[in-house]
Design a protein around this motif. Structure first.
Motif, short mmCIF file in Angstrom:
data_model
loop_
_atom_site.label_atom_id
_atom_site.label_comp_id
_atom_site.label_asym_id
_atom_site.label_seq_id
_atom_site.Cartn_x
_atom_site.Cartn_y
_atom_site.Cartn_z
N ARG A 108 50.93 54.54 -37.86
CA ARG A 108 52.37 54.37 -37.65
C ARG A 108 53.01 55.65 -37.10
NH1 ARG A 108 52.84 51.29 -42.72
NH2 ARG A 108 52.84 49.08 -42.16
N GLN A 109 52.56 56.78 -37.60
CA GLN A 109 53.12 58.04 -37.10
C GLN A 109 52.76 58.25 -35.63
OE1 GLN A 109 55.29 59.29 -39.33
NE2 GLN A 109 54.42 57.53 -40.44
N LYS A 114 57.20 60.64 -29.93
CA LYS A 114 58.00 60.57 -28.72
C LYS A 114 57.12 60.89 -27.51
CE LYS A 114 62.44 61.82 -30.81
NZ LYS A 114 63.57 62.78 -30.81
N ALA A 115 57.35 60.15 -26.44
CA ALA A 115 56.63 60.38 -25.20
C ALA A 115 57.64 60.63 -24.09
CB ALA A 115 55.74 59.18 -24.88
N ASP A 116 58.03 61.89 -23.94
CA ASP A 116 59.07 62.25 -22.98
C ASP A 116 58.54 62.40 -21.56
OD1 ASP A 116 60.98 62.31 -25.01
OD2 ASP A 116 60.50 64.39 -25.50
N SER A 117 57.23 62.35 -21.42
CA SER A 117 56.63 62.48 -20.09
C SER A 117 55.37 61.62 -20.04
CB SER A 117 56.26 63.94 -19.81
OG SER A 117 55.17 64.33 -20.63
N LEU A 122 50.17 59.62 -22.38
CA LEU A 122 48.70 59.60 -22.34
C LEU A 122 48.11 60.22 -23.61
CD1 LEU A 122 48.10 60.62 -18.61
CD2 LEU A 122 47.70 58.37 -19.65
N ALA A 123 48.73 61.30 -24.08
CA ALA A 123 48.24 61.94 -25.31
C ALA A 123 48.40 61.02 -26.51
CB ALA A 123 48.99 63.25 -25.54
N ASP A 184 53.38 65.39 -35.85
CA ASP A 184 53.45 65.62 -34.41
C ASP A 184 52.04 65.55 -33.83
OD1 ASP A 184 52.25 68.05 -35.12
OD2 ASP A 184 54.15 69.13 -35.06
N TYR A 185 51.93 65.82 -32.55
CA TYR A 185 50.65 65.70 -31.87
C TYR A 185 49.60 66.63 -32.49
CZ TYR A 185 52.89 62.94 -28.21
OH TYR A 185 53.56 61.96 -27.52
#
Length: 200
Positions: A108-109, A114-117, A122-123, A184-185
């Motif tokens: 879920r996390q 957020k995918a701002d780009s 892709l990440a 976060d990532y």
């Protein structure tokens, strides 16, 4: 459909793919509540009631609310084929480990990142794919170390206790992320790395 496109399976014979995965799709569609933990069942019921309150037909509601859970179907099919065990046993292992090791929470996390780009998107997709792969590999490892023809829930609990150093470390990482609210990532990548070590 999305899973099949991402899986790079040959799509020249669609009917064979339907035949391959239809059993597990039917299994989870009809009896997903049997495999989900209580908290997940409550969320499923909340979503179901929301649609019913908005006058969506019951049959449609059922199909919509179980759709997310059906993402596990290809993995359960793969596990059944790799281990020679029943789909029911593999589903029990899959969801029991997801509950005990908080894998569902991690997923879920990842979904909420957020995918701002394009690179962030892709990440995020890579993290999600890695999570499913490592979860699947862990299930396969556990399946060969327990008796899948007997009740698996207690055996999985025992397996986790037998690997307490690794499993406690994984759960502590998740707890730290939950406490600090820093999903976060980077932090989720660390969790996936530990999950991969546990599955190795």
């Amino acid at each position: 459909t999305l899973w099949m496109l991402n899986s790079k399976l040959p799509l020249t014979d669609i009917q064979s793919l339907i035949n391959r995965y239809s059993g597990e799709v039917a299994l989870l569609s009809d009896s997903i509540e049997h495999y989900l933990p209580i908290d997940e069942q409550k969320l499923l019921e909340q979503r179901r009631q929301f649609y019913l309150d908005h006058n969506v037909p019951a049959a449609t509601v059922r199909r919509v609310v179980v759709l997310k859970a059906l993402f596990a179907c290809p993995d359960i099919t793969w596990l059944k084929e790799q281990t020679g065990q029943s789909a029911q046993s593999m589903a029990q292992i899959y969801y029991r480990l997801a509950e005990n090791l908080q894998i569902t929470w991690v997923r879920r996390q990842i979904d909420q990142l957020k995918a701002d780009s394009r690179w962030h998107a892709l990440a995020r997709n890579a993290l999600r794919d890695d999570l499913y792969q490592r979860h699947r590999e862990l299930c396969a490892k556990v399946a060969v170390e327990i008796d899948c023809k007997a009740e698996v829930s207690a055996q999985i609990d025992d397996w986790i206790k037998q690997h307490t150093v690794q499993t406690d470390y994984l759960r502590n990482l998740v707890t730290e992320i939950q406490t600090s609210q820093q999903a976060d990532y980077m932090s989720l990548s660390v969790v996936l790395r530990q999950l991969g070590r546990l599955a190795a």
